[in-house]
Design an enzyme around this catalytic site. Sequence first.
Site, short mmCIF file in Angstrom:
data_model
loop_
_atom_site.label_atom_id
_atom_site.label_comp_id
_atom_site.label_asym_id
_atom_site.label_seq_id
_atom_site.Cartn_x
_atom_site.Cartn_y
_atom_site.Cartn_z
N CYS B 86 12.57 -0.39 -3.01
CA CYS B 86 12.64 -1.83 -3.23
C CYS B 86 13.03 -2.12 -4.68
CB CYS B 86 11.32 -2.47 -2.81
SG CYS B 86 11.45 -4.25 -2.51
N HIS B 203 10.00 0.05 2.80
CA HIS B 203 8.83 0.64 2.14
C HIS B 203 8.19 1.76 2.97
CE1 HIS B 203 8.24 -2.30 -1.18
NE2 HIS B 203 8.89 -3.11 -0.36
N GLU B 205 6.04 3.82 1.94
CA GLU B 205 4.64 3.98 1.53
C GLU B 205 3.70 3.03 2.26
OE1 GLU B 205 6.86 2.31 -0.09
OE2 GLU B 205 5.98 0.62 -1.19
#
Lengths: 80, 231
Positions: B86, B203, B205
């Site tokens: 990002c 994302h 994560e």
Amino acid sequence: MKARVTIELKPGVLDPQGKAIHHALEVLGFSGVKDARVGKLVTLELDEDDPERARSQVEDMAKKLLANTVIENYRIEIAD
Amino acid sequence: MKAAVVIFPGSNCDRDMMDAIAKVTGKLPRAVWHRDTSLGDVDFIALPGGFSYGDYLRCGAIAARSPIMADVIAKAGAGVPVLGVCNGFQILTEAGLLPGALMRNAGLTFICRDVWLKVETRRSPFTGCFERAQPVRMHIAHHDGNYFADEQTRRRLEDEDRIAFRYCDDKGRVTPEANPNGSVANIAGILNETRNILGMMPHPERMIEPELGGTDGRALFESVLSLLQPA
């Protein structure tokens, strides 16, 4: 000296903000607008008296930070 | 594995990134402040998402010139895997480590939702553990994720197999409708020439635990781990 750096998206790079502004202008009745593009203006106050040296410094600043030359063009104006 | 997560003023996915790396690798990464000049002895570097410097000037532009970036660039040059997610992706393009630029979303709005991604290559430290045929689900949350590269650069990315992820539908079809932000050729993530730097808008994560929506992001960190610590 003062410097003004105008940063604009390169021709051909999609400018959704410009498009939205264009659309809003049409909604307001401004029918004669062919295109709208959004740019940035950075004004700098420089500790430099020589216009040529000032220009070359600002040129360096524009390349290294002020503009992203992948998508943007820039134009420099130097004034007293 | 000795990982480092770089924190910039305005980063807000740094905790998630550290948590994801810790959960998958079993070791908490080092947090490195942007003003530091050395990452120390590390074998994996992650630049997290967020709004470094309030997105002033251009997203990632100021962060890309932070003191720590000189060492990120040096270590990347030495082959250390670098992941930018990002805002981290935006920083990598602004630092000149990845080609192209990330622009305002074509629809102008901030987009926060799950997307499907097609894993386009397994030839990288980040994607080896993905099942290529299966689309994976990850989260996006950005205002400026519209990947732009000129025609020549895009073709080069294709020819060199450097497109890591593309936005697709749930069947894995790469269609204009599946493109959330106007990115050229549905590009969601790309690799550098030497394939050790990955920048991506989604994302991974955030997809580490079933309780938080899914586990499709694990494969990315498992890939890095398996490369650094072969079983």
